[in-house]
Design a protein around this motif. Sequence first.
Motif, mmCIF file in Angstrom:
data_model
loop_
_atom_site.group_PDB
_atom_site.id
_atom_site.type_symbol
_atom_site.label_atom_id
_atom_site.label_comp_id
_atom_site.label_asym_id
_atom_site.label_seq_id
_atom_site.Cartn_x
_atom_site.Cartn_y
_atom_site.Cartn_z
ATOM 1 N N ALA A 191 0.830 -1.211 0.000
ATOM 2 C CA ALA A 191 0.000 0.000 0.000
ATOM 3 C C ALA A 191 0.860 1.254 0.000
ATOM 4 N N LEU A 192 1.945 1.257 0.775
ATOM 5 C CA LEU A 192 2.854 2.398 0.811
ATOM 6 C C LEU A 192 3.447 2.691 -0.562
ATOM 7 N N PHE A 193 3.839 1.617 -1.265
ATOM 8 C CA PHE A 193 4.408 1.807 -2.602
ATOM 9 C C PHE A 193 3.408 2.474 -3.545
ATOM 10 N N TRP A 194 2.162 1.988 -3.561
ATOM 11 C CA TRP A 194 1.176 2.553 -4.491
ATOM 12 C C TRP A 194 0.817 3.986 -4.119
ATOM 13 N N LEU A 195 0.736 4.312 -2.829
ATOM 14 C CA LEU A 195 0.426 5.673 -2.408
ATOM 15 C C LEU A 195 1.528 6.648 -2.810
ATOM 16 N N LEU A 196 2.781 6.204 -2.613
ATOM 17 C CA LEU A 196 3.907 7.092 -2.945
ATOM 18 C C LEU A 196 4.077 7.253 -4.450
ATOM 19 N N SER A 197 4.005 6.126 -5.183
ATOM 20 C CA SER A 197 4.293 6.188 -6.623
ATOM 21 C C SER A 197 3.126 6.740 -7.425
ATOM 22 N N MET B 145 8.088 0.175 -15.848
ATOM 23 C CA MET B 145 7.175 -0.764 -16.502
ATOM 24 C C MET B 145 6.834 -1.939 -15.572
ATOM 25 N N ALA B 146 7.870 -2.460 -14.881
ATOM 26 C CA ALA B 146 7.670 -3.635 -14.033
ATOM 27 C C ALA B 146 6.973 -3.299 -12.730
ATOM 28 N N LEU B 147 7.300 -2.133 -12.146
ATOM 29 C CA LEU B 147 6.773 -1.789 -10.829
ATOM 30 C C LEU B 147 5.434 -1.074 -10.877
ATOM 31 N N VAL B 148 5.247 -0.180 -11.896
ATOM 32 C CA VAL B 148 4.062 0.661 -11.897
ATOM 33 C C VAL B 148 3.051 0.229 -12.945
ATOM 34 N N GLU B 149 3.440 0.310 -14.213
ATOM 35 C CA GLU B 149 2.482 0.063 -15.285
ATOM 36 C C GLU B 149 1.970 -1.369 -15.279
ATOM 37 N N ASN B 150 2.872 -2.339 -15.054
ATOM 38 C CA ASN B 150 2.454 -3.752 -14.978
ATOM 39 C C ASN B 150 2.707 -4.336 -13.582
ATOM 40 N N GLY B 151 2.822 -3.425 -12.592
ATOM 41 C CA GLY B 151 3.125 -3.875 -11.239
ATOM 42 C C GLY B 151 2.118 -4.856 -10.672
ATOM 43 N N PRO B 152 0.808 -4.572 -10.752
ATOM 44 C CA PRO B 152 -0.156 -5.531 -10.212
ATOM 45 C C PRO B 152 -0.041 -6.922 -10.843
#
Length: 600
Positions: free
Chosen positions: A15-21, A79-86
Motif C-alpha cells: 500500500a505504501l508503494f502505491w500511495l507514494l508512486s 514498466m515492471a513496478l508501476v504500469e504492470n506492477g499488479p
Amino acid sequence: MDKILIAAGTWPGVALFWLLSQGAGVSPMASAALALLYAGIYMAAAVSVDRAVKLDYAVVFFFAAGLALSGLDADAGRMALVENGPFFLMLCLFLAALLPVIFGAEPFTMAYARRTTPEIYWQTELFRKINKLMTLAWAVLFLLAAVIALLPGIFFRFLLPAALLAGLGIPFNRRFPDWYMQRIGLPPLADQPDTGRKNSGPSHYSQPSETIRPSGQEARPQKDQDASRAAAVCSLPPIRKILVIQGSPRGKAGRTDECLQRFLEGTASAGAETETVYLNRLEIKPCTGCYTCWTKTPGHCIHRDDMPDLLEKLRNADLVVHAFPLYVFTIPGLAKNFLDRCLPLAKPHIITGPDGLSAHPKEQEGPARLLLLSVCGFPEPDHFRALNTMYDCLTAAGGSILIGRLLRPGAEGLPAGRNLGTVYDQVMEAFRKAGSETIEQGYVSRSTEEAASTPLFRDNDLYRLMANLYWDAEIAYHEAKRSGREMPPLKDYLAGLPQLTLAGMAVAFNPEAAGDLEAVIQFDISGPEPGWHYLEIKGGRCRYQEGRAEAPSVTIHTPWEVWQAIGQGELSGQEAFMKGSYTVEGDLGLLMKMAEYFRR
C-alpha cells in the motif's frame, strides 16, 4: 508494536508503494526502496518468531527485483513496478503458491492453518492434504488476478484483483477445511482436542496415546480418539494384507490366541487376507548389537535364522498386528527378540522426530499401521500401563500409526467366563467387531476397545481368591504325585475339590436376581474331601469362606458327588432333595431360589 507489525504482514509495504508512486508522485525506485525497507523490518520481526510465510518472501522478491531492474534501466523498472506492477506482483504470489506444491515442499497455507488448528494434527496426512488443496485454489486465484490486472484501468488493475482475493479467498479459507472434513465424515480439526505436546499426534511417526488409564484418571472422550484415528488413516490406502506376529510362548494354547482368533474372524468377514506367524515356532536369535546390518551388510543380519523371511513379510504388509501376552508388564522374551531384530527396517542416521526426540529414519517412506493385542492374567487394566508407554515410544520412533489397542485383563479367567452368562460372548464379539472395524474404517473405535476389556468378574477379590485356590490345589496335586501317590488327571482332581466349585458359585452370583437379599448358605460336605464351607450374601456381593458360619440361613448336608452333579447340571437339585440325596436345615425358600441366584 511487533505484534501489530506481524499481524499486518507485508501488505502495508504494498500500500505504501502505491500511495507514494501513484498519489504522491515519488519515483518508482524511491517508492520501491521505502516499501522494501518496510518489508525488511517486517521480515526480521516475523522470522524471529517463526511467522514469515512464503507469500511474504514473494512480496520482498517483487520489490527487490523491481528495485534492481530500476537501477539498471529506469524505464524498465517503471514498466515492471508501476504500469504492470499488479500483474507481476500477482505472478510472484502465484509462483510462491504453486512451486512448493510441485516440488513437494510445504503448502503456504499450512503456516496460517497452524495458528488455529491444534498442534496434534500438524503432522497428519489429512492436514497436509487439506492445505495442499487450499494452496492450489489460491494459486488459481492469484493467476486469475494476474490476468485481470493486465486489463487497462484502475478498476481492473487494482480494485477487481483485490476484491477477488478478499471476496473469494478469505471466505474460502474459513469454510473449506470444515466442508472437507464433513465430506469425509469427520468433525472440524479446530474442534478436536489439543494434547499440549509440541509436534505430537497422529503422523508418519506417532499416534495419540489412548491407554487404559489408572483409576481416577479421566480418559479422553471416545469421539475425540475416534476422530484422531480417523484423521490419521483417512488418506491411507485400504487394508488388504494383514501380518499377525503372535508372540505367546504357549502358541495356540494360550489366551492370546483365543482372543486373536475372534479378531481374525472379524477381519476375514470384511475380506482381508491374513497371515499369522507364531514366534514360538521360529528360530530368532537375539540381536548382538553389532550394527553389521547397517554397515558391512546393509539390511542383512549376521544371524542365519528365520528373521530375514519375516522382515520381507513385514515390508509387504498393509497392517502388522502384534499379539503378545503381558510378561513382567511388557512383552515375552521371544517377542522382544523379534522387535530387536527389526533393526534392518531402520536406517542408522539420527533425526529429530516430531516429538522433538532423537529417532532413526525408516527404511521405507510413509506411515506404517500397527495394532496391539495383549492379554494379562491380573484383572485390573492398569497393568498395561508400561506396555502402553512402550508402544507410544515404539510408534513415535518407528514411523507407525497405532490404529487400535485391544487389551484383555483377567484373561486367565476366560475359560471360566464361558459359564458366566453373556459377558464372555460380549467380550469375544468385541474382538470380532474390532477385526471388522479395522478393515472397514481403518481403525478400532474406542467403544470397541473398552468392550474387549470388559471385566468378566464383578469382584476382583473373588478373582484373586479363585486364582489362589487354584494354585494351591495344583501345587498340592504335584506334591502328591512327587510323594508317590497315584493321582487322577489334573482336570478331574480339580473338579473334585469342593472349595473351587463353591468359590466358583460366588463368582457366578447374580446380584440382579438376589436384589437386597442378605443370607448365609452353609455347606456340610461329606466324601473324599469332607469339610465345612459357606457363602455369605450381603450388599449385592457374595463371599466364599471355608469353615462354619455363626448363624447360617440354611445348611445343606450333602455328599460331594451329589452337589457336584447338581452344579454341573447332571442332576436336578429339587429332585435330589425330594429323593433324600441331601438334607437341609433352615430356610427352604432360599434353597428353592438358589438356581436363580447362581448362574450354572
